[in-house]
Design a protein around this motif. Structure first.
Motif, mmCIF file in Angstrom:
data_model
loop_
_atom_site.group_PDB
_atom_site.id
_atom_site.type_symbol
_atom_site.label_atom_id
_atom_site.label_comp_id
_atom_site.label_asym_id
_atom_site.label_seq_id
_atom_site.Cartn_x
_atom_site.Cartn_y
_atom_site.Cartn_z
ATOM 1 N N GLN A 131 0.867 -1.292 -0.134
ATOM 2 C CA GLN A 131 0.033 -0.081 -0.161
ATOM 3 C C GLN A 131 0.908 1.304 0.156
ATOM 4 O O GLN A 131 0.282 2.524 -0.227
ATOM 5 N N HIS A 184 -4.633 4.489 -4.193
ATOM 6 C CA HIS A 184 -6.077 4.505 -3.829
ATOM 7 C C HIS A 184 -5.748 4.652 -2.156
ATOM 8 O O HIS A 184 -6.509 5.376 -1.567
ATOM 9 N N ALA A 185 -5.125 3.803 -1.667
ATOM 10 C CA ALA A 185 -4.785 3.807 -0.121
ATOM 11 C C ALA A 185 -4.078 5.012 0.261
ATOM 12 O O ALA A 185 -4.654 5.534 1.347
ATOM 13 N N VAL A 201 -6.988 8.292 -1.234
ATOM 14 C CA VAL A 201 -8.358 8.447 -1.398
ATOM 15 C C VAL A 201 -8.763 7.510 0.030
ATOM 16 O O VAL A 201 -9.649 8.215 0.844
ATOM 17 N N GLU A 202 -8.008 6.572 0.572
ATOM 18 C CA GLU A 202 -8.383 6.163 1.940
ATOM 19 C C GLU A 202 -7.419 7.016 3.072
ATOM 20 O O GLU A 202 -7.976 6.782 4.038
ATOM 21 N N HIS A 203 -6.637 7.720 2.712
ATOM 22 C CA HIS A 203 -5.680 8.357 3.458
ATOM 23 C C HIS A 203 -5.302 7.323 4.598
ATOM 24 O O HIS A 203 -5.293 7.733 5.713
ATOM 25 N N ARG A 204 -4.575 6.303 4.170
ATOM 26 C CA ARG A 204 -4.098 5.259 5.002
ATOM 27 C C ARG A 204 -3.222 5.630 6.050
ATOM 28 O O ARG A 204 -3.135 5.344 7.036
ATOM 29 N N GLN A 214 -6.325 7.834 -9.584
ATOM 30 C CA GLN A 214 -6.746 8.018 -8.199
ATOM 31 C C GLN A 214 -6.074 9.160 -7.389
ATOM 32 O O GLN A 214 -6.620 9.408 -6.442
ATOM 33 N N GLY A 265 -8.177 11.508 -5.152
ATOM 34 C CA GLY A 265 -8.094 11.967 -3.778
ATOM 35 C C GLY A 265 -8.229 13.278 -3.485
ATOM 36 O O GLY A 265 -8.679 13.868 -2.278
ATOM 37 N N SER A 319 -11.774 14.426 -3.463
ATOM 38 C CA SER A 319 -12.688 13.667 -2.667
ATOM 39 C C SER A 319 -13.745 14.297 -1.740
ATOM 40 O O SER A 319 -14.670 14.035 -1.472
ATOM 41 N N SER A 358 -16.353 7.668 -5.666
ATOM 42 C CA SER A 358 -17.288 6.616 -6.355
ATOM 43 C C SER A 358 -18.030 7.095 -7.291
ATOM 44 O O SER A 358 -18.592 6.413 -8.301
#
Length: 529
Positions: free
Chosen positions: A51, A56-57, A60-63, A362, A366, A369, A375
């Motif tokens: 990741q 995306h991680a 978008v996910e703000h991992r 992606q 982000g 977003s 989505s």
């Protein structure tokens, strides 16, 4: 990494709060003295995992981003664009490592006011800049940027080459009479032997942690080389709450921390160094108030937390009919208008133009977003846009303002009160770039947002370049720290993150932070004997 200790009686020669560019480099400088060093880091060791390079991680996910909330000046909560890991925010930065210009250390008039002089000059930092460039593996070439000094030594590593699309863009700018110069980058890249180079010129550099650890960040350059030394202890998951002082309030005697599960610990030391980031370092001092320091530790000047700066930035996206042939575009900058635009008879500093990192669909998703849920955006659409675009950052100096400040609420939450300034010159620089792109691209779109709560394009900016909240200087009434970055009011408290900055300049702050940490390290070596 050494296992966390929870005993309240632990004592060290030097206690450093923060493991980023300022704290980590200082620890590296002092590690060979044999002195017992403790590094307190609120974050953990960043996992090396797939990741790391997953857009995306990351976007978008703000991992890896903190979920901590701060308040803006309207008391509206927001999540700062910051990352709490060993190595600090440098793990995610874009690896641009630039010296401040010689005039940046002097008092300079801007369209919106004065950028004050530093108590030290460029000459005072020159040898430390040279050492910092070697330590952090900086690639570049001098003599092209109009502001370069003829006496500065060559970079220790050659410039990073331009991809074909970037080379065409550079030629276009040169045709306008501009002087695009190689962007100084800290990466472990050997272009003469790419098959054996650790850096592979990937599409996941700025904004991502480097999966190969080929980016010159604090965890790779200064923390990992010292983490196993017998005199160095690194404790993760320890958020510093406050400092404790002696009975007369003149000496720091201990630092108190809290773990994620609420466990309290205390550590004693002879010398304490604060390097938690400009907002968090100010918060620690404000939280450390006591009977001798009722407004916050070292705050008789009332300046702790004030003069918060970052940078005024815009992202200019250039769209082309054909595909832009580059997967590693961030290789040059334009500094022709850094101190003004003589051709247009504009005498005030405007700032710097940089190319931004490669973005896929992606990454773009982000960045928008908060406006459009990812989505609802088809991947094929953002991917197609990304293949035909190149992005620029226009970056102008953010002037220190007394009213721009970090405070704490009654509930101990950080509040960032900020109003943008110096916009006239910044907008002029952005328009200059837009005009310069005509004839090269189909159209340009500018994302302008000087407010700290919004990321213009990549999450390297926003709160990433924060500085100035614990400024240094000669006058205790007009500064918190002295020229050695020691608190005027305390005998053994130093600050080595970007808090000490007097002005922000218009370049990325990391190299100056590293150079200053090396300088303060030498001062502490002398003090320690």
């Amino acid at each position: 990494m050494p296992e966390a200790l929870q005993r309240e009686t632990q004592s060290y020669d030097i206690v450093i709060v923060g493991s980023g560019a300022g704290g980590g480099t200082l620890a590296y400088r002092l590690a060979q003295t044999g002195k017992k060093i403790l590094i307190l880091e609120r974050g953990e060791v960043l996992p090396v995992e797939p990741q790391n390079w997953d857009a995306h991680a990351v976007f978008v996910e703000h991992r890896y981003r903190t979920m901590e909330e701060w308040l803006d000046k309207e008391n509206k909560p927001f999540i700062p664009n910051t990352n709490y890991w060993v190595g600090g925010n440098t793990t995610f930065y874009g690896a641009a490592l630039m010296r401040m210009k010689e005039r940046d250390f002097e008092a300079v008039d801007h369209a919106d006011g004065l950028s004050p002089a530093w108590p030290l000059s460029y000459t005072d930092y020159a040898t430390y800049y040279t050492e910092a460039e070697k330590l952090w593996r900086v690639h570049g070439e001098r003599g092209i940027d109009p502001n370069d000094l003829p006496d500065d030594p060559p970079y220790p590593y050659p410039p990073i080459s331009d991809d074909p699309g970037v080379a065409r863009l550079k030629s276009h700018f040169e045709g306008l009479g501009w002087h695009p110069s190689p962007l100084p980058l800290g990466i472990n890249r050997d272009e003469a032997d790419p098959q054996h180079s650790k850096c592979v010129r990937c599409t996941t550099c700025g904004g991502f942690p480097c999966l190969l650890k080929a980016k010159s960040d604090a965890r790779t350059i200064v923390i990992e080389p010292i983490r196993d030394l017998p005199n160095v202890t690194i404790l993760t998951g320890h958020k510093v709450q406050r400092f404790e002082t002696s009975g007369d309030g003149k000496t720091v005697t201990a630092v108190h921390t809290m773990s994620a599960d609420g466990l309290l610990s205390s550590f004693r030391g002879d010398i304490f160094v604060l390097a938690a980031g400009a907002a968090n370092s100010a918060a620690v001092l404000l939280r450390s108030r006591n009977e001798h320091h009722p407004e916050g530790l070292a705050n008789s000047s009332g300046l702790v937390g004030r003069n918060y700066m970052f940078h005024t930035t815009s992202a200019v996206i250039s769209i082309m009919a054909e595909r832009f042939d580059s997967t590693f575009p961030k290789t040059f900058a334009v500094n022709d208008f850094y101190f003004g635009d003589p051709a247009d008879n504009y005498p005030y500093p405007m700032g710097q133009i940089q190319l931004l990192e490669y973005m896929n669909g992606q990454t773009l998703e982000g960045q928008i977003s908060d406006i459009i849920p990812p989505s609802l955006i088809p991947d094929f659409l953002t991917d197609d846009i990304a293949r035909h675009m190149v992005a620029f950052l226009t970056m102008s100096e953010d002037l220190p303002r007394f009213e721009n400040r970090v405070t704490l609420t009654d509930d101990d939450q950080i509040k960032l009160t900020y109003t943008p300034n110096n916009l006239t010159s910044h907008l002029r620089l952005t328009k200059k770039l837009e005009a310069g792109l005509k004839g090269f691209s189909l159209r340009q779109h500018t994302l302008f947002e000087p407010h700290f709560a919004i990321d213009s394009l990549l999450p390297l900016y926003g709160t990433a370049h924060q500085c100035g909240t614990i400024r240094f200087g000669r006058d205790p009434a007009a500064s918190v720290l002295d020229e050695n970055c020691k608190a005027h009011e305390l005998d053994n408290l130093y600050v080595t993150d970007t808090s000490f900055f007097v002005s922000a300049s218009a370049v990325n702050p990391t190299l100056t932070t590293v150079a200053n940490a090396l300088r303060v390290g030498d001062i502490l070596k002398d003090r320690l004997g």
